[in-house]
Design a protein around this motif. Structure first.
Motif, short mmCIF file in Angstrom:
data_model
loop_
_atom_site.label_atom_id
_atom_site.label_comp_id
_atom_site.label_asym_id
_atom_site.label_seq_id
_atom_site.Cartn_x
_atom_site.Cartn_y
_atom_site.Cartn_z
N ILE A 45 1.03 -1.03 0.01
CA ILE A 45 0.05 -0.06 0.28
C ILE A 45 0.96 0.94 -0.12
O ILE A 45 1.71 0.49 0.46
N ASN A 46 0.32 2.19 -0.44
CA ASN A 46 1.02 3.68 -0.23
C ASN A 46 0.85 3.91 1.39
O ASN A 46 -0.43 3.80 2.48
N MET A 47 2.42 4.65 1.63
CA MET A 47 2.16 5.53 2.95
C MET A 47 2.31 6.66 3.43
O MET A 47 3.71 6.81 2.23
N GLU A 48 1.98 7.72 3.38
CA GLU A 48 2.44 8.46 4.17
C GLU A 48 2.56 9.41 4.88
O GLU A 48 2.78 8.51 5.65
N SER A 49 3.42 10.25 4.97
CA SER A 49 4.16 11.05 5.91
C SER A 49 3.88 12.20 6.33
O SER A 49 3.02 12.91 5.26
N SER A 50 4.00 12.42 7.55
CA SER A 50 3.71 14.27 7.46
C SER A 50 4.90 15.13 7.23
O SER A 50 4.45 16.28 6.53
N SER A 51 5.53 14.33 6.92
CA SER A 51 6.81 15.23 6.07
C SER A 51 6.47 14.33 4.18
O SER A 51 7.39 13.18 4.33
N VAL A 56 5.56 7.02 0.47
CA VAL A 56 6.65 5.94 -0.46
C VAL A 56 4.98 5.34 -0.70
O VAL A 56 3.68 5.09 -0.06
N CYS A 57 4.78 5.29 -1.72
CA CYS A 57 4.03 4.37 -3.09
C CYS A 57 3.62 3.76 -3.30
O CYS A 57 4.68 2.22 -2.21
N GLY A 89 6.49 8.25 -12.02
CA GLY A 89 8.23 8.80 -12.72
C GLY A 89 8.56 7.31 -11.87
O GLY A 89 9.56 6.82 -12.14
N ALA A 90 8.89 7.77 -10.22
CA ALA A 90 9.91 7.38 -9.56
C ALA A 90 9.31 5.51 -9.02
O ALA A 90 10.78 4.24 -9.34
N CYS A 91 8.23 5.20 -9.47
CA CYS A 91 7.91 3.63 -9.32
C CYS A 91 7.85 3.34 -10.82
O CYS A 91 8.97 2.30 -11.17
N ARG A 92 7.94 4.10 -11.85
CA ARG A 92 8.15 2.97 -13.25
C ARG A 92 9.92 2.98 -13.54
O ARG A 92 9.59 2.10 -13.99
N GLN A 93 10.65 4.19 -12.71
CA GLN A 93 11.97 3.15 -12.59
C GLN A 93 12.29 2.37 -11.99
O GLN A 93 12.83 1.39 -12.54
N VAL A 94 11.65 2.09 -10.44
CA VAL A 94 11.52 1.01 -10.13
C VAL A 94 11.47 -0.04 -10.07
O VAL A 94 11.98 -1.26 -10.56
N ILE A 95 10.35 -0.33 -10.74
CA ILE A 95 9.36 -1.07 -11.62
C ILE A 95 10.41 -1.72 -12.87
O ILE A 95 10.74 -3.55 -12.58
N PHE A 96 11.51 -1.13 -13.15
CA PHE A 96 11.95 -0.98 -14.52
C PHE A 96 13.32 -2.19 -13.63
O PHE A 96 13.19 -3.21 -14.09
N ASP A 97 13.40 -1.40 -12.92
CA ASP A 97 14.90 -2.18 -12.07
C ASP A 97 14.69 -3.30 -12.11
O ASP A 97 15.86 -4.85 -11.56
#
Ligand SMILES: [Zn+2]
Length: 133
Positions: A45-51, A56-57, A89-97
């Protein structure tokens, strides 16, 4: 492309996971389900931070969980969100890697498929380990 039965199982797993998404700021809840080549399903799941920047997606959380379970070979990922959006975009890169060119099923919160695509289509001409050799 993965068969219809596997698509439905993955979407159902992502819907179930999404119930635990932690998004108190955006209220944009995402669940993901990753199918391994040895036929296991890892969810996240996605998990948000107050910062906000520390949030993280779902896609990257799911991949990290799968890697932590010793999984290395993947077949497909289902991502369930309001409207069935595409990965950032960040997730696309990690999925690819980590996953290579896998099928990616984008479904809305009702489980209706909005698009079935793959890593190559989402991240053409990707930067990757070949560039670091
Ligand atoms: Zn993302």
């Amino acid at each position: 492309m993965i068969d219809k039965n596997k698509q439905n199982i993955l979407i159902a797993a992502a819907i179930q996971a999404r119930r635990e998404a932690y998004a108190p700021y955006s209220h944009f809840y995402v669940g993901a389900a990753l199918l391994t080549k040895d036929n296991e399903i890892v969810t996240g799941i996605n998990m948000e931070s107050s910062s906000y920047g520390l949030s993280v997606c779902a896609e990257r959380n799911t991949i990290a969980t799968a890697i932590g379970k010793g999984k290395r070979d993947f077949e497909a990922m289902a991502i369930v969100s309001q409207g069935g959006v595409t990965p950032c975009g960040a997730c696309r890169q990690v999925i690819f890697d980590i996953c290579g060119n896998i099928d990616i099923i984008l479904a809305d919160e009702e489980g209706k498929i909005r698009e079935i695509t793959n890593t190559k289509a989402l991240l053409p001409n990707a930067f990757g380990d070949k560039n670091l050799a």
